[in-house]
Structure formats: C-alpha cells, structure tokens
Enzyme design. Structure first.
Site, PDB file in Angstrom:
ATOM      1  N   LYS A 234       0.845  -1.197   0.000  1.00 55.75           N
ATOM      2  CA  LYS A 234       0.000   0.000   0.000  1.00 55.75           C
ATOM      3  C   LYS A 234       0.883   1.251   0.000  1.00 55.75           C
ATOM      4  CE  LYS A 234      -3.982  -1.750   2.606  1.00 55.75           C
ATOM      5  NZ  LYS A 234      -5.013  -1.573   1.578  1.00 55.75           N
ATOM      6  N   ARG A 308     -10.397 -11.289   1.040  1.00 52.02           N
ATOM      7  CA  ARG A 308     -11.275 -12.260   0.376  1.00 52.02           C
ATOM      8  C   ARG A 308     -10.649 -13.655   0.373  1.00 52.02           C
ATOM      9  NH1 ARG A 308     -11.451  -8.777  -5.056  1.00 52.02           N
ATOM     10  NH2 ARG A 308     -11.205  -7.170  -3.482  1.00 52.02           N
TER      11      ARG A 308
HETATM   12  N1  BES Z   1      -8.338  -3.722   3.886  1.00 57.77           N
HETATM   13  C1  BES Z   1      -8.435  -3.247   2.576  1.00 57.77           C
HETATM   14  C2  BES Z   1      -9.714  -2.451   2.305  1.00 57.77           C
HETATM   15  C3  BES Z   1      -9.872  -1.157   3.060  1.00 57.77           C
HETATM   16  C4  BES Z   1      -9.541   0.030   2.437  1.00 57.77           C
HETATM   17  C5  BES Z   1     -10.406  -1.131   4.318  1.00 57.77           C
HETATM   18  C6  BES Z   1      -9.716   1.212   3.102  1.00 57.77           C
HETATM   19  C7  BES Z   1     -10.590   0.066   4.993  1.00 57.77           C
HETATM   20  C8  BES Z   1     -10.240   1.234   4.378  1.00 57.77           C
HETATM   21  C9  BES Z   1      -8.402  -4.416   1.590  1.00 57.77           C
HETATM   22  O1  BES Z   1      -7.662  -5.510   1.973  1.00 57.77           O
HETATM   23  C10 BES Z   1      -7.817  -3.893   0.315  1.00 57.77           C
HETATM   24  O2  BES Z   1      -6.709  -3.473   0.346  1.00 57.77           O
HETATM   25  N2  BES Z   1      -8.599  -3.939  -0.751  1.00 57.77           N
HETATM   26  C11 BES Z   1      -8.176  -3.454  -2.021  1.00 57.77           C
HETATM   27  C12 BES Z   1      -8.678  -4.410  -3.071  1.00 57.77           C
HETATM   28  C13 BES Z   1      -8.075  -4.174  -4.425  1.00 57.77           C
HETATM   29  C14 BES Z   1      -6.617  -4.517  -4.417  1.00 57.77           C
HETATM   30  C15 BES Z   1      -8.825  -5.008  -5.416  1.00 57.77           C
HETATM   31  C16 BES Z   1      -8.757  -2.066  -2.211  1.00 57.77           C
HETATM   32  O3  BES Z   1      -9.868  -1.817  -1.787  1.00 57.77           O
HETATM   33  O4  BES Z   1      -8.066  -1.227  -2.788  1.00 57.77           O
HETATM   34 ZN    ZN Z   2      -5.607  -5.355   1.478  1.00 53.10          ZN
END
Ligand code: BES
Ligand code: ZN
Ligand code: ZN
Length: 460
Positions: A234, A308
C-alpha cells in the site's frame, strides 16, 4: 459508568435535556451563545447544572446520540466524578451514555480516571433492560478497544487469546487452529496471506450453543491484524490505520460476547481469520495460484486483495464443519471501493437473497447504524475470470470493487447456502477519523448492534 433508576437527584447532578425547542428560561443565554436548534448542537450551562442537546426531531436514535454527546462533553471537562440525570422511558439512553463515555487511552502516559453515574428518571424502564443495554455497550466498547490496539500489541495469537477469554467468561467453546491445520486441510488461501508475517495465522472458532436453540447462525469475520498490502504494498498514506483491518473479526467477537450475555435462543458460531499481511522473502506473490479449502484455484493478481482469500477459506471451513446452517453472515473491511461508493458511515450489504439483505438494512436503521444493499449482477461476475485458474482475486475493471469482492466470496458459498448468506462490507464505518453520532474518533464497533438487531428479528 454506574447506572441507577429513579434515585433522588443529587445536589450537583447535571440534568441532560434533549430539546427541539429552546425553553423560555434559556432563550437569552442561547441567543448570546448563538445556540440554535440544529442536530447535535450542545449547550452546557454549569451554573444551572444542565446540558442541552438540540435535535430537529427527538427520535429514539437521537435520544441515544444525545446521551453520547452529553457524556462526551463531561469527558472533556475537568470533572473527575460526575452525576447526570435524564428523564426518559427509553432504556437505550444507557447505551448512548456508555458509548459516548468511551475513551481509548491505552497509549496515553497520563490517564485520568473519570467516574460517571447516570440516574434515569423513568416509570417504565425495567432493571433487565438496563443490564442488556450495558452488555451491548460493553461489547461494542470491547470491539473498539480491539480495533484501536496497535498491530504490535494485537496480532493473531492475541486475537485468539482474547477469544479464549470471551469463551471462558461466557462459558462457551473456543477452538483455535494454526498454520499446520491450514496445510493439512488444504486451506491454501488463508495459509498464503499470513506466510511472510512473524506471527502465526490463526482460525478462531467460538461456539455458543444454548439448549433448544431455534436456529443456527454462523458469523465470519476478517481479522487482518495488519494489512500492509503485502508485495502489492500500500502507498504510505493508505497503510495508516490498517490496524483497523481486524474490525470484522472484532465485530464477530463482540457479537459472540453479547449474544451469550443476552442468552439469545440461537446456536451461534463465530469464525475469525486472524492473519497479518506482510512482506518478506516468504511472502505470497502476484502470479501465485492458490488452492482454497473447497478445491477452487485462485490466481493472485494483487496481494492487497487478501481479505477475500482469508474469508474464502474461513467460509469453506464454516460450511464443512457446521451442519445445517440457517444463516451465515460475514463482516469485513473488504474494499476501499465500498467507502468510495457509499461513504464513510455506511455498511454495504451484499448477498443473493433480497429479503435477507433488506432485513439487515432495516436492522441497521432500527439501531441507528447506516447500511445499504448493493445488488450483484452477472456482468460483474465475469470480471473475475482468470485465464489460468478457476478465479482471479481481483476484477478486470476498477469499477464496482465492493461488488466484485462480494462476488468473489460468493464463489466459496455452497449452492444450498447461497440464499442464506450475507456479506457486510464495513470498510467505511468501522474506523472513522472523527467523532460521529455515538462514535468516537477511531474504531466504532459498527456491525455489532446491527447484527444483534438482525438476530433478534429472526423470530418474526
Ligand atoms: N483492507 C483493505 C480495504 C480497506 C480500504 C479497508 C480502506 C478500509 C479502508 C483491503 O484488503 C484492500 O486493500 N482492498 C483493495 C482491493 C483491491 C486490491 C482489489 C482495495 O480496496 O483497494
Ligand atoms: Zn488489502
Ligand atoms: Zn485488508
């Protein structure tokens, strides 16, 4: 916080007044201080020992919020010991007051112990209603503590220890599985996500089984004690607050605690995938193909879509180890897309059963949470196709990410359970960096009250 009913009002007791009109005797003061009737405006008049909280309409939800605002005001003053009173026949005042009085000070070197006594003046509220609301508030505040705790202090083993503590306190069962179990049971998805972490991943299974249970409910939670994104790392700004990625697991722990305390007549299972998503030489990679417990193969295109993967194996585990499930609900901070779509305060509800989705949305509204249903469609499903495996862990389009994540989970729900399953994406409301309604800055515990209301509604 101590709660009393109909005790004689103490001399210094502060009266909470929820108003939608400015009373005549404070009109001058209100105008001097520019206090108007607008939702959530507050006026504290210490010389009169009164706190006024304004609402355009005094609804049941606003009563709860009003108490939270008033107790929060007291937290912010120099009072170390305060008495407040409220005239109300709504037992939820207890919940509002206790949720407002929450403070997370674990990491503050200077802690001020504050004591608050709430005296409810009522001719209808029963003792048991007060106890129930206290238990709901304690469970929500417990979830807030879990989520606010740093990843250094709260990793999968600690999550398991906390679950064991809940089990002991409520005389319910707790079974914890580790990585050996994942390997021997073909749980290659959850196994991969936590591989680069120095903390062993855990699958936690709590069981509350009262006699003559009416229905069997399974709750599944995403318990990412930290989500760095993995090798699909991230960006720095997006990594901050990812301690909150364990919120789904926290909600399940809170629900198990409160359902046992309220002695609900349902068999309830709580399954939590507690995992830390990190980088390192042993990390799972984009391009890997993983095999989940149900035999489906998953092409990893992004290691940040890890929730997921963890949930896929947890859902399979639930369906394999528990018979004749009546309802299955998962909670997860699954996608940023859900926050983009519905904002920071609303939970996205997905599933294949409109009636059930609607029931959950209604349950949220009843208890003062916000939720909305997000409808699946077959075109989005196609976007999860993989050329080399059964499914890809991310969609080919960047739009509709909350739904494609939900559709991914759906691939791990057996046909017979499809209409019994709901997915709740709590990525927005579980952790908000501002005070809103009954919630403090940070973790909210959202999902506990909504699902509790949902479970209670199953009788009708
Ligand atoms: N934990 C995150 C989602 C999230 C984002 C929770 C902001 C709370 C606040 C999740 O694991 C994630 O990173 N999802 C990605 C998915 C993408 C790579 C398809 C996302 O939402 O960007
Ligand atoms: Zn994630
Ligand atoms: Zn995540």
């Amino acid at each position: 916080m101590k709660v009393e009913i109909n005790k004689s009002i103490q001399k210094d007791s502060i009266k909470i007044c929820l108003i939608n009109n400015i009373p005549d005797d404070i009109k001058d003061m209100a105008s001097l201080l520019e206090f108007k009737i607008e939702d959530e405006n507050i006026l504290f008049l210490p010389e009169q020992n009164k706190i006024f909280v304004a609402f355009e309409q005094i609804t049941q939800q606003n009563i709860k919020v009003g108490l939270a605002i008033a107790t929060r005001k007291i937290l912010a003053t120099n009072y170390t010991k305060a008495h407040i009173s409220i005239d109300s026949n709504h037992s939820e005042v207890v919940l509002g007051a206790m949720l407002g009085f929450y403070k997370f000070d674990r990491y503050k070197s200077k802690k001020t112990q504050k004591s608050l006594t709430l005296n409810i003046i009522s001719n209808t509220i029963k003792e048991q209603e007060i106890i129930d609301n206290q238990n709901i508030a304690k469970s929500i505040n417990m979830v807030r503590d879990i989520v606010n705790t740093t990843p250094e202090d709260f990793y999968p083993k600690i999550m398991a220890t906390k679950a064991q503590q809940i089990a002991k306190e409520n005389n319910i069962l707790c079974d914890v599985k580790g990585e050996d179990f994942f390997i021997s049971h073909g749980m290659g998805a959850i196994g991969a996500v936590g591989r680069a972490s120095r903390h062993e991943s855990k699958l936690i299974h709590l069981t509350y089984k009262p006699q003559n249970a009416k229905k069997k409910i399974v709750l599944v939670g995403k318990g990412l004690t930290y989500d760095s994104g993995g090798l699909s790392l991230k960006p720095s700004d997006y990594m901050v607050n990812m301690k909150s990625d364990k919120s789904g697991g926290g909600v399940v722990m809170g629900l198990m605690n409160v359902c046992a305390k309220l002695k609900l007549p349902y068999e309830i299972h709580g399954i939590i995938g507690a995992v830390e998503n990190m980088i390192g030489g042993d990390a799972y990679k984009p391009d890997d193909v993983l095999k989940a417990k149900n035999g489906k193969t998953i092409e990893v295109k992004n290691t940040d879509a890890e929730g997921r993967l963890v949930l896929a194996d947890c859902l399979c585990y639930a369906q394999d180890s528990i018979n004749d499930i009546d309802y299955m609900v998962d909670f997860a901070t699954l996608t940023g897309a859900c926050v983009v779509g519905v904002g920071s305060y609303t939970t996205g509800i997905m599933g294949h059963n409109d009636k059930l989705m609607h029931r959950m949305v209604k349950s949220a509204l009843i208890c003062g949470e916000y939720a909305t249903s997000l409808p699946f469609n077959r075109y989005l499903k196609k976007q999860l196709k993989s050329e080399i495996a059964d499914i890809s862990n991310t969609a080919s389009s960047r739009y509709g990410g909350a739904l494609t994540a939900g559709l991914f989970l759906s691939e791990f729900i057996e046909e017979k359970y499809k209409r019994k399953w709901l997915h709740c994406d709590i990525a927005g409301p579980s952790f908000v960096q501002e005070i809103w309604g009954v919630n403090p800055h940070g973790a909210s515990g959202v999902g506990v009250n909504m699902c509790l209301e949902f479970i209670k509604s199953l009788d009708s």
